[in-house]
Design an enzyme around this catalytic site. Sequence first.
Site, PDB file in Angstrom:
ATOM      1  N   ASP A  28      -4.703  -5.275   8.370  1.00 60.84           N
ATOM      2  CA  ASP A  28      -5.444  -5.329   9.640  1.00 60.84           C
ATOM      3  C   ASP A  28      -6.460  -4.203   9.784  1.00 60.84           C
ATOM      4  O   ASP A  28      -6.771  -3.770  10.902  1.00 60.84           O
ATOM      5  CB  ASP A  28      -4.480  -5.317  10.830  1.00 60.84           C
ATOM      6  N   HIS A  32      -3.862   0.780 -12.131  1.00 61.33           N
ATOM      7  CA  HIS A  32      -2.573   1.380 -11.776  1.00 61.33           C
ATOM      8  C   HIS A  32      -2.467   1.745 -10.297  1.00 61.33           C
ATOM      9  O   HIS A  32      -1.532   2.463  -9.890  1.00 61.33           O
ATOM     10  CB  HIS A  32      -2.343   2.626 -12.645  1.00 61.33           C
ATOM     11  N   LYS A  34      -1.598   1.424  -6.338  1.00 61.28           N
ATOM     12  CA  LYS A  34      -0.498   0.804  -5.598  1.00 61.28           C
ATOM     13  C   LYS A  34      -0.738   1.053  -4.114  1.00 61.28           C
ATOM     14  O   LYS A  34      -0.241   2.025  -3.558  1.00 61.28           O
ATOM     15  CB  LYS A  34       0.847   1.390  -6.026  1.00 61.28           C
TER      16      LYS A  34
END
Length: 236
Positions: A182, A175, A177
């Site tokens: 870079d 779950h 996110k």
Amino acid sequence: MKNRERLLTLIDLTAQTFSIPGTAKEEMLALLKESSIQSSDYGALRSYIFDKAYSFCNGNDLSKVLAWLEATLKLLERGREPSAAKKPEVYFSPGAACRDRIHKALFEARCSVDICVFTISDNFISEAILSAEKRGIDIRIITDDDKCYDEGSDIHRLSKNNIAIRTDNSPALMHNKFVVIDNILTITGSYNWTRTAAMENGENIIVLYDAIVANTYLETFEKLWKTSVTLRKNRY
């Protein structure tokens, strides 16, 4: 990056003695500040410094190598663009603010994109990922092993375009996110990469330009990557 070659020369010279004399330190810091380091420059220089330190590990006093590495990284951090280190950005949905900021960050990527998200079904974001792949950016994606088979999921389309994708190998939800770009820019929050999250849900993201934060997220990403499995074409 302006004066990049001179800066690399100074890094090489100080690495030979594992020390940074006062004059070299002043010149390096001046070059860094004059050049106003952007995220892609920072990531590339940081990688160069680590590679240089690693090349001297065999046959040398490791304490001296590590001391040089720490001192050089501190200089690099001091020379970074002030706004990059001090100004987090916050966005909310419903509305296009979150998806637009993620899209923009993907288009500005210069070397690497490490994505760890529950699901990806927003074509607007997926197109930005594909564009980054075409520019030669190194992209890795970790996603949930069940959600990637949902109707409308873009995961398999991304996989067909040479993007490395793995899924969790657990009955529990993957779950997370977040994305690290870079090795310096981190975007995280409740926001799923879906049109529903943009158009209907109350969600948020925060954008952070911080090497320590990015490294912490990347450490977790690497652990998940090692325990995840290559995306399967079919569920069974």
